[in-house]
Design a protein around this motif. Structure first.
Motif, PDB file in Angstrom:
ATOM      1  N   GLY A   2       0.760  -1.085   0.034  1.00  9.80           N
ATOM      2  CA  GLY A   2       0.074  -0.089   0.109  1.00  9.80           C
ATOM      3  C   GLY A   2       0.828   1.101  -0.003  1.00  9.80           C
ATOM      4  O   GLY A   2       0.482   2.163  -0.652  1.00  9.80           O
ATOM      5  N   LYS A   3       1.960   1.026   0.802  1.00 10.64           N
ATOM      6  CA  LYS A   3       2.917   2.447   0.741  1.00 10.64           C
ATOM      7  C   LYS A   3       3.306   2.541  -0.532  1.00 10.64           C
ATOM      8  O   LYS A   3       3.514   3.780  -1.076  1.00 10.64           O
ATOM      9  CB  LYS A   3       3.931   2.095   1.876  1.00 10.64           C
ATOM     10  CG  LYS A   3       4.753   3.405   2.180  1.00 10.64           C
ATOM     11  CD  LYS A   3       5.772   3.327   3.264  1.00 10.64           C
ATOM     12  CE  LYS A   3       6.397   4.603   3.842  1.00 10.64           C
ATOM     13  NZ  LYS A   3       7.307   5.033   2.373  1.00 10.64           N
ATOM     14  N   THR A   4       3.839   1.304  -1.116  1.00 15.08           N
ATOM     15  CA  THR A   4       4.222   1.568  -2.711  1.00 15.08           C
ATOM     16  C   THR A   4       3.537   1.996  -3.295  1.00 15.08           C
ATOM     17  O   THR A   4       3.777   2.920  -4.396  1.00 15.08           O
ATOM     18  CB  THR A   4       4.771   0.263  -3.146  1.00 15.08           C
ATOM     19  OG1 THR A   4       5.734  -0.453  -2.334  1.00 15.08           O
ATOM     20  CG2 THR A   4       5.413   0.235  -4.558  1.00 15.08           C
ATOM     21  N   THR A   5       2.003   1.785  -3.404  1.00 21.26           N
ATOM     22  CA  THR A   5       1.079   2.303  -4.252  1.00 21.26           C
ATOM     23  C   THR A   5       0.821   3.990  -3.800  1.00 21.26           C
ATOM     24  O   THR A   5       0.670   4.669  -4.841  1.00 21.26           O
ATOM     25  CB  THR A   5      -0.152   1.517  -3.986  1.00 21.26           C
ATOM     26  OG1 THR A   5      -0.148   0.139  -4.225  1.00 21.26           O
ATOM     27  CG2 THR A   5      -1.389   2.096  -4.988  1.00 21.26           C
ATOM     28  N   LEU A   6       0.858   4.064  -2.540  1.00 28.50           N
ATOM     29  CA  LEU A   6       0.684   5.716  -2.019  1.00 28.50           C
ATOM     30  C   LEU A   6       1.901   6.314  -2.589  1.00 28.50           C
ATOM     31  O   LEU A   6       1.712   7.471  -3.171  1.00 28.50           O
ATOM     32  CB  LEU A   6       0.748   5.630  -0.728  1.00 28.50           C
ATOM     33  CG  LEU A   6      -0.614   5.292  -0.066  1.00 28.50           C
ATOM     34  CD1 LEU A   6      -0.290   5.301   1.488  1.00 28.50           C
ATOM     35  CD2 LEU A   6      -1.741   6.361  -0.253  1.00 28.50           C
TER      36      LEU A   6
END
Length: 729
Positions: free
Chosen positions: A459-463
């Motif tokens: 999710g952090k990568t996506t963010l």
């Protein structure tokens, strides 16, 4: 000029008196007309009989399946051509058609290939391909026929194209109509979308701030999960240790419960003994008070009493120790924080210990008082009696308190302690089960933490990617909002919906023939023959002049007193008169015999007279001045004028040489002025053409007037020499 008229009259008289001459002259008058009439009639309407031109059609189209339906454009085209009479269509095989077109039985062959429908249907795919029609023509047969057959092939292609475009556009506009209805029904959603875009544009800074905050929270969550992962081993250790401690405590309580069960009868017996001793002591003291004491026995009594009280004190002290042990057990249970009832348990045990201490204190006081009997006896017998009374009261009170304590122990302390121990064991069992459950859950917690950590990383990568794409998204949203505002300012979506909902059939008809040629003929010509009448009429007049100068002599057997100039004009009148007859017959014949649609018949005949006189002036002058060489000049001029006057093809389509000489040719103006009479006169052009023709005539008349005599003297020797050959007259 008088001599010229004499010559003219003589020629007319000679013709009228000589029937052979009259017949010959009559033939010369009619022959040019036949030349014109036959050519005009032959070219009257060459395209009216194209249905007799044999053209082969070969259909090899295998068709194609489009959306579940069979499509064969080749068969449709063949069905259409079977009802078409533009040409003599023959439907055959490729081999037969090619053999016959090479032999000349067919002028042309049109082949519809096997993938014709397939390529046309590719328009609905992402790789549309143009369809081909093969066209073979035998140009050796005729120079005009290939153009006609090519036109037929072009018409076929155009027809198929227009029908195909109409069909495709019909489908497209059907879809557009459905789309218009769908858009109209979805208009509120479209407006909501516009509002959503504007709202998104407004909320973009907040979204960016939120994404940044979520990114920071994700980083914090990763740290927390990392810490939690690091604490899992410690939790496993604590759980294991807790289970071990609970096991030990349960073992301890089990032993304590066994010990209590074993101790309860002992304590009860000890308490009974203490009660019995207290009663015995009380009875003993009462007996002492009721009997005459033998002080000699005082030491024995004192010792016996002291021993009994000491025994009671020891028993009570043993009970106090047992109660203190129970208190430690309760504290041990309370340290484990397993039951709130442990507080009540401690309170009751503490009360029992206090009561035991009080009893011990009473017994110790009784022992002290008993030990003071001897002193009292020695000092004061009366005081001893008082002491005995006090001792009796203490003993009696002690007995009462022992009875109450025994009753309280049996009914309260013992059941309470046993109940609390059982509750402690049950609570510890529940705690053990809970810790075991926690211990079994720890691997799942570890897996969940690891999965959550992976998801948070993802999710952090996506963010991070979203934040990286935020400038692009923000720019596109702003551009979309600006475009929506621009479209709202320039167009009305209701008008677009109305456009999409137009009648599909009307739109199909429009694209089948989007442009209709509205022809306005300023000077309508009935047919091709009428259009060619000016050229063939002018050509016939020139040919008539050539026939006259070929058969009639330009010179006369005149007396020497008659000048060459008089002879020139005398015979000019004769030739011109015959030429006018030729012109009259050919022009009237065009109108009466052929039925040429001439708009101005009167001027058509008059212009024919003018052209005949001008042409006769030219041809007669050339032959009169140059003799046989002049005839050659007249023929050369004929050849040049047929090609360069623009009688059949527009001048702009001719080679540059003919375009250059066109203004210097009499045919140019003669054909043009006759066209004015046939189609409708524009007098500005007619006057211009007549002026140029008169200039040509004037130039040649001047040339013949002043140069004939001089040139003839020089050409007579050449003429005499040529006649000596026997080939020329």
């Amino acid at each position: 000029m008088k001599n010229s008229w004499v010559i003219f009259k003589t020629d007319i008289q000679n013709i009228s008196r000589n029937w052979v001459a009259a017949i010959l002259i009559g033939g010369l008058v009619f022959l040019p007309s036949l030349y014109a009439w036959l050519n005009i009639y032959a070219s009257w309407d060459p395209y009216a009989k194209t249905d007799q031109i044999p053209v082969a059609i070969v259909n090899e189209d295998t068709g194609v399946i489009v959306r579940g339906e069979q499509l064969n454009v080749g068969n449709q085209l063949v069905d259409t051509l079977k009802d078409n009479r533009d040409m003599n269509w023959s439907f055959t095989s490729r081999k037969s058609a090619m053999e016959q077109v090479e032999y000349g039985d067919f002028f042309a062959v049109i082949i519809i290939p096997n993938n014709f429908s397939e390529k046309l249907a590719s328009v609905v795919s992402d790789n549309p391909q143009k369809a081909d029609i093969e066209y073979y023509v035998n140009e050796k047969i005729n120079s005009i026929a290939p153009k006609i057959t090519e036109k037929g092939a072009t018409v076929i292609v155009q027809k198929v194209s227009s029908q195909f475009i109409s069909s495709v556009n019909g489908v497209i506009f059907d879809l557009f109509n459905d789309l218009g209805i769908a858009i109209e029904s979805d208009l509120p959603d479209i407006q909501n979308f516009e509002n959503y875009v504007f709202k998104m544009e407004k909320e973009l800074p907040t979204i960016h701030k939120l994404l940044t905050g979520v990114q920071n929270d994700a980083s914090s969550a990763q740290k927390i999960i990392s810490q939690a992962n690091s604490m899992v081993p410690r939790a496993e250790q604590i759980t294991t240790e807790g289970l071990s401690s609970i096991e030990k405590t349960i073992d301890f309580l089990t032993k304590a419960q066994s010990r209590l069960n074993e101790l309860a009868p002992v304590v009860e017996n000890d308490l009974k003994k203490v009660s019995e001793i207290a009663q015995s002591t009380n009875e003993f003291i009462q007996n002492v008070q009721n009997v005459q004491l033998d002080f000699t026995e005082l030491d024995r009594v004192k010792e016996d009493l002291d021993n009994k009280i000491t025994s009671n004190i020891q028993t009570v002290d043993s009970i106090g120790k047992d109660l203190n042990w129970l208190k430690e057990v309760a504290n041990s249970s309370n340290d484990s924080n397993l039951e709130e009832n442990s507080v009540e348990q401690q309170t009751k045990i503490a009360h029992a210990i206090d009561r035991t201490n009080e009893l011990k204190a009473f017994l110790q006081e009784a022992q002290i008082n008993a030990r003071t009997i001897d002193i009292l006896v020695k000092d004061k017998e009366q005081q001893m009696q008082k002491t005995l009374n006090d001792l009796q009261k203490i003993a009696q009170n002690t007995s009462v308190q022992l009875d109450a304590f025994i009753n309280e122990y049996k009914n309260t302390i013992e059941p309470t302690v046993l109940s609390e121990v059982a509750k402690a064991k049950k609570t510890l069992a529940n705690a053990k089960e809970m810790l075991a459950s926690i211990q079994s859950t720890l691997p799942e917690v570890t897996r969940t933490l690891n999965s959550t950590d992976a998801h948070i990383k993802e999710g952090k990568t996506t963010l991070d990617q979203s934040l990286a794409q935020y400038p692009y998204i923000s720019d596109k949203v702003n551009q979309l909002a600006d475009r929506i505002r621009k479209v709202q300012g320039e167009t009305n979506i209701s008008e677009i919906i109305q456009l999409l909902r137009n009648d599909p059939q009307a739109e199909r008809s429009f694209f089948e023939e989007p442009i209709v040629l509205k022809e306005n003929k300023l000077f309508p010509i009935a047919n091709y023959g009428t259009g060619m009448t000016p050229f063939y009429t002018v050509l016939a007049i020139w040919v008539g002049c050539l026939l006259l100068i070929s058969l009639l002599a330009t010179d006369t057997n005149h007396e020497s007193s008659v000048s060459e100039r008089a002879v020139y004009f005398g015979r000019l009148f004769t030739f011109s008169a015959i030429g006018l007859l030729q012109s009259l017959i050919v022009t009237i014949g065009d109108i009466v015999l052929l039925g040429v649609d001439v708009k101005d018949s009167f001027w058509f005949i008059l212009f024919g007279f003018l052209i005949s006189f001008v042409f006769m002036s030219i041809v007669y002058t050339l032959v009169s001045v140059f003799g046989d060489i002049g005839k050659a000049f007249a023929i050369i001029m004929l050849v040049l004028q047929i090609a360069g006057a623009g009688g059949t093809y527009p001048v702009v389509l001719l080679p540059e040489f003919f375009q250059a000489i066109n203004p210097a040719l009499p045919f140019t103006y003669a054909v043009d002025i006759m066209r004015e009479a046939v189609g409708g006169i524009v007098w500005q052009r007619a006057i211009r053409d007549a002026s140029f023709l008169l200039l040509f005539s004037l130039a040649f008349l001047i040339f013949g007037t002043f140069l004939k005599e001089k040139i003839n003297r020089k050409t007579k020797l050449m003429l005499k020499k040529s006649r000596e050959s026997g080939l020329f007259h």
